[in-house]
Design a protein around this motif. Structure first.
Motif, mmCIF file in Angstrom:
data_model
loop_
_atom_site.group_PDB
_atom_site.id
_atom_site.type_symbol
_atom_site.label_atom_id
_atom_site.label_comp_id
_atom_site.label_asym_id
_atom_site.label_seq_id
_atom_site.Cartn_x
_atom_site.Cartn_y
_atom_site.Cartn_z
ATOM 1 N N LEU A 35 0.838 -1.195 0.000
ATOM 2 C CA LEU A 35 0.000 0.000 0.000
ATOM 3 C C LEU A 35 0.878 1.252 0.000
ATOM 4 N N TYR A 36 0.438 2.260 -0.743
ATOM 5 C CA TYR A 36 1.092 3.575 -0.728
ATOM 6 C C TYR A 36 0.116 4.556 -0.087
ATOM 7 N N GLU A 37 0.464 5.058 1.094
ATOM 8 C CA GLU A 37 -0.387 6.011 1.817
ATOM 9 C C GLU A 37 0.129 7.426 1.587
ATOM 10 N N ASN A 38 -0.727 8.277 1.062
ATOM 11 C CA ASN A 38 -0.350 9.660 0.782
ATOM 12 C C ASN A 38 -1.093 10.563 1.768
ATOM 13 N N PHE A 39 -0.371 11.046 2.780
ATOM 14 C CA PHE A 39 -0.987 11.871 3.822
ATOM 15 C C PHE A 39 -0.932 13.347 3.440
ATOM 16 N N THR A 40 -2.083 13.996 3.539
ATOM 17 C CA THR A 40 -2.183 15.415 3.219
ATOM 18 C C THR A 40 -3.030 16.095 4.293
ATOM 19 N N ASP A 41 -3.747 17.170 3.953
ATOM 20 C CA ASP A 41 -4.518 17.897 4.970
ATOM 21 C C ASP A 41 -6.021 17.837 4.716
ATOM 22 N N VAL A 42 -6.468 16.847 3.925
ATOM 23 C CA VAL A 42 -7.900 16.671 3.676
ATOM 24 C C VAL A 42 -8.269 15.198 3.859
ATOM 25 N N ASP A 43 -9.558 14.952 4.145
ATOM 26 C CA ASP A 43 -10.052 13.586 4.366
ATOM 27 C C ASP A 43 -10.302 12.874 3.043
ATOM 28 N N GLY A 44 -9.283 12.762 2.218
ATOM 29 C CA GLY A 44 -9.452 12.080 0.945
ATOM 30 C C GLY A 44 -9.896 13.018 -0.157
ATOM 31 N N ILE A 45 -10.589 12.462 -1.133
ATOM 32 C CA ILE A 45 -10.966 13.195 -2.348
ATOM 33 C C ILE A 45 -12.477 13.355 -2.383
ATOM 34 N N PHE A 46 -12.914 14.543 -2.759
ATOM 35 C CA PHE A 46 -14.342 14.843 -2.812
ATOM 36 C C PHE A 46 -14.849 14.806 -4.260
ATOM 37 N N ALA A 47 -16.154 14.628 -4.398
ATOM 38 C CA ALA A 47 -16.759 14.517 -5.719
ATOM 39 C C ALA A 47 -16.704 15.819 -6.506
ATOM 40 N N HIS A 65 -19.817 15.390 -1.434
ATOM 41 C CA HIS A 65 -19.754 13.952 -1.162
ATOM 42 C C HIS A 65 -18.300 13.477 -1.184
ATOM 43 N N SER A 66 -17.905 12.696 -0.185
ATOM 44 C CA SER A 66 -16.558 12.130 -0.122
ATOM 45 C C SER A 66 -16.519 10.836 -0.930
ATOM 46 N N ILE A 67 -15.461 10.639 -1.683
ATOM 47 C CA ILE A 67 -15.342 9.447 -2.538
ATOM 48 C C ILE A 67 -14.537 8.382 -1.780
ATOM 49 N N ILE A 103 -20.347 23.667 -12.467
ATOM 50 C CA ILE A 103 -20.017 22.652 -11.451
ATOM 51 C C ILE A 103 -21.203 22.458 -10.503
ATOM 52 N N LYS A 104 -21.790 23.572 -10.051
ATOM 53 C CA LYS A 104 -22.935 23.490 -9.133
ATOM 54 C C LYS A 104 -24.124 22.787 -9.783
ATOM 55 N N ALA A 105 -24.388 23.113 -11.034
ATOM 56 C CA ALA A 105 -25.518 22.502 -11.742
ATOM 57 C C ALA A 105 -25.308 21.001 -11.928
ATOM 58 N N LEU A 106 -24.111 20.601 -12.322
ATOM 59 C CA LEU A 106 -23.820 19.188 -12.553
ATOM 60 C C LEU A 106 -23.786 18.395 -11.247
ATOM 61 N N TYR A 107 -23.235 19.007 -10.207
ATOM 62 C CA TYR A 107 -23.194 18.319 -8.908
ATOM 63 C C TYR A 107 -24.613 18.047 -8.416
ATOM 64 N N GLN A 108 -25.472 19.051 -8.547
ATOM 65 C CA GLN A 108 -26.867 18.891 -8.136
ATOM 66 C C GLN A 108 -27.541 17.773 -8.937
ATOM 67 N N ALA A 109 -27.222 17.698 -10.217
ATOM 68 C CA ALA A 109 -27.853 16.692 -11.088
ATOM 69 C C ALA A 109 -27.413 15.273 -10.745
ATOM 70 N N PHE A 110 -26.140 15.097 -10.400
ATOM 71 C CA PHE A 110 -25.620 13.745 -10.204
ATOM 72 C C PHE A 110 -25.508 13.292 -8.747
ATOM 73 N N PHE A 111 -25.460 14.257 -7.819
ATOM 74 C CA PHE A 111 -25.201 13.876 -6.422
ATOM 75 C C PHE A 111 -26.270 14.323 -5.424
ATOM 76 N N SER A 112 -27.351 14.907 -5.897
ATOM 77 C CA SER A 112 -28.365 15.427 -4.971
ATOM 78 C C SER A 112 -28.963 14.335 -4.087
ATOM 79 N N GLU A 113 -28.998 13.088 -4.594
ATOM 80 C CA GLU A 113 -29.587 11.994 -3.824
ATOM 81 C C GLU A 113 -28.581 11.284 -2.924
ATOM 82 N N VAL A 114 -27.274 11.650 -3.040
ATOM 83 C CA VAL A 114 -26.247 10.968 -2.255
ATOM 84 C C VAL A 114 -26.329 11.380 -0.793
ATOM 85 N N HIS A 115 -26.632 12.687 -0.544
ATOM 86 C CA HIS A 115 -26.630 13.211 0.824
ATOM 87 C C HIS A 115 -27.858 12.733 1.582
#
Length: 452
Positions: free
Chosen positions: A214-226, A236-238, A440-452
């Motif tokens: 495993l290669y662990e890459n530590f930074t200052d965020v909890d991973g990658i967001f959508a 949404h966190s991926i 970005i806001k329009a597309l995020y709403q279209a694809f991720f509105s049901e994730v939350h």
């Protein structure tokens, strides 16, 4: 066996280094630690790398560099004092920083790289000393000793294939090895840096070389967001991405991980995880060859600006043998790289990054298109952004392109171009840059509105 890389924000102060110590201590499989130069301690602070750039500039201009040397040495000295390390370590670091001002300026293609690399190199010495003084048997390893032999391309070093045999030998070490990121050494002994985000590249090379689990890459965020958290509130966190998905997102502006850093780990089939130094219990985002869990059809939406389009039209273009090659030859002769090529039967566009062009090159391209290729119309359009809608599972879902175009249409966002590669991992949409955030806001709403 794990390779762990810590970014500049994770190594900016004694407080951060204490977190790093605990992270390495809590898992004996973390045997290779790749480090960046110290980053900013706060918004007003200066990164050590930026201070080294100023030091370099004054040195080559033959100005007094004393203040730069003192500031950089003091930055390391503060950490040495706060961590109660032995004074011998700051003596080594001081000597290294002062020695930079003795390097030859004339005919030295690698001088800038030598200055830049000092940030990571000296931080690795400090961290190895800190580990040893606090219960971790550790050893500082210079990239030359590690076998990081690279091509002689200042600022854009490439690892030489033969290096991996030497790097593999590091797996036999009994101690935790602390390796400075960002640079390697050429065959004739010159310090040579990788491109931006170079410490990520070092970590990936070491992981592939030692065949890490495993290669662990530590930074200052909890991973990658959508989507970018600066545009979307609490995105949404991926939990998991494939390498192909991450490559697409990194290309289009996801700066958490440099896209070039993916290559060695991908080829070595090493899973990678992005984690947060300040919240190490969070699982972060895993990057794998193939999804191990059921993923959403769209995993992320990324955008990048500063693109330009070269547009041309010519009646019966599709019947002219060699037309595309001649267009690309014009760019090659001007040393210009292109990114995308949307086409029609009588139309062709080339998307490229703004930095590839100058006013003189633009004039020459238009002149050759009109005179040599006799196009009916040619223009160069600036101020474009590329939006990537990414997901390997898109190919098994019908109507995603329709969802995207409807979302943009509903928000009065005009699509300049749209393209989907044969692999169907991403949909690329080109729009005017002033509409990027709204898109970005329009597309995020279209694809991720049901994730939350």
């Amino acid at each position: 066996m794990k390779v762990v890389k810590f970014g500049g924000s994770s190594l900016a102060s004694a407080t951060q280094l204490e977190k790093v110590l605990q992270i390495v201590k809590e898992d004996p499989e973390r045997r290779f630690v790749v480090v960046s130069a110290p980053g900013k301690r706060n918004e007003q602070d200066t990164k050590v790398t930026d201070a080294l750039i100023r030091y370099y500039r004054d040195y080559v201009e033959e100005n007094d560099v004393t203040s730069h040397q003192e500031w950089i040495i003091e930055r390391y000295s503060d950490m040495v004092k706060e961590l109660n390390l032995k004074p011998s370590i700051i003596e080594k670091i001081s000597k290294s920083i002062l020695k930079l001002a003795t390097l030859p300026i004339e005919d030295n293609d690698f001088l800038y790289d030598a200055f830049l690399a000092a940030g990571e190199n000296n931080n690795a010495k400090l961290i190895a000393a800190y580990f040893n003084q606090n219960g971790i048997a550790a050893r500082y390893v210079h990239p030359k000793e590690a076998g990081m032999i690279v091509s002689s391309e200042p600022g854009n070093a490439q690892i030489l294939p033969g290096s991996y045999d030497k790097i593999e030998e590091l797996a036999n070490a009994q101690e935790v090895l602390v390796i400075p990121g960002f640079f390697g050494v050429t065959q004739d002994g010159q310090i040579c840096t990788f491109s931006r985000g170079g410490s990520d590249i070092t970590g990936s090379i070491i992981a592939a070389g030692v065949k890490a689990d495993l290669y662990e890459n530590f930074t200052d965020v909890d991973g990658i967001f959508a989507a970018h958290p600066g545009i979307i509130a609490h995105p949404h966190s991926i939990p998991e991405l494939t390498y192909r998905e991450m490559r697409e997102l990194a290309y289009a502006g996801f700066s958490v991980l440099h896209d070039e850093a993916l290559i060695p780990a991908y080829r070595g089939k090493i899973p990678l995880v992005i984690k947060n130094t300040n919240n190490p219990s969070h699982p972060g985002t895993r990057i794998v060859l193939q999804h191990t869990t059921q993923a959403l059809p769209v995993v992320g939406i990324a955008a990048d600006s500063h693109f330009t389009s070269i547009n041309m039209s010519k009646y019966l273009m599709n019947r002219e043998v060699g037309f595309g090659r001649k267009v690309l030859q014009i760019l090659e002769d001007l040393n210009i790289r292109w990114e995308h090529m949307p086409t029609g039967i009588d139309d062709l566009s080339l998307i490229l990054r703004d930095r590839e062009l100058t006013p003189i090159k633009e004039e020459e391209i238009l002149r050759q298109l009109r005179q040599k290729l006799e196009v009916d119309h040619a223009e160069i359009e600036h101020g474009l952004s590329i939006i990537m809608i990414v997901g390997e599972n898109m190919k098994s879902h019908v109507g995603l392109t329709a969802t995207a175009t409807k979302a943009l249409s509903d928000h009065q966002i005009n699509i300049q171009m749209i393209s989907q590669g044969s692999s169907e991992v991403s949909i690329m949409i080109v729009i005017n840059s002033e509409q990027e955030k709204a898109a970005i806001k329009a597309l995020y709403q279209a694809f991720f509105s049901e994730v939350h």
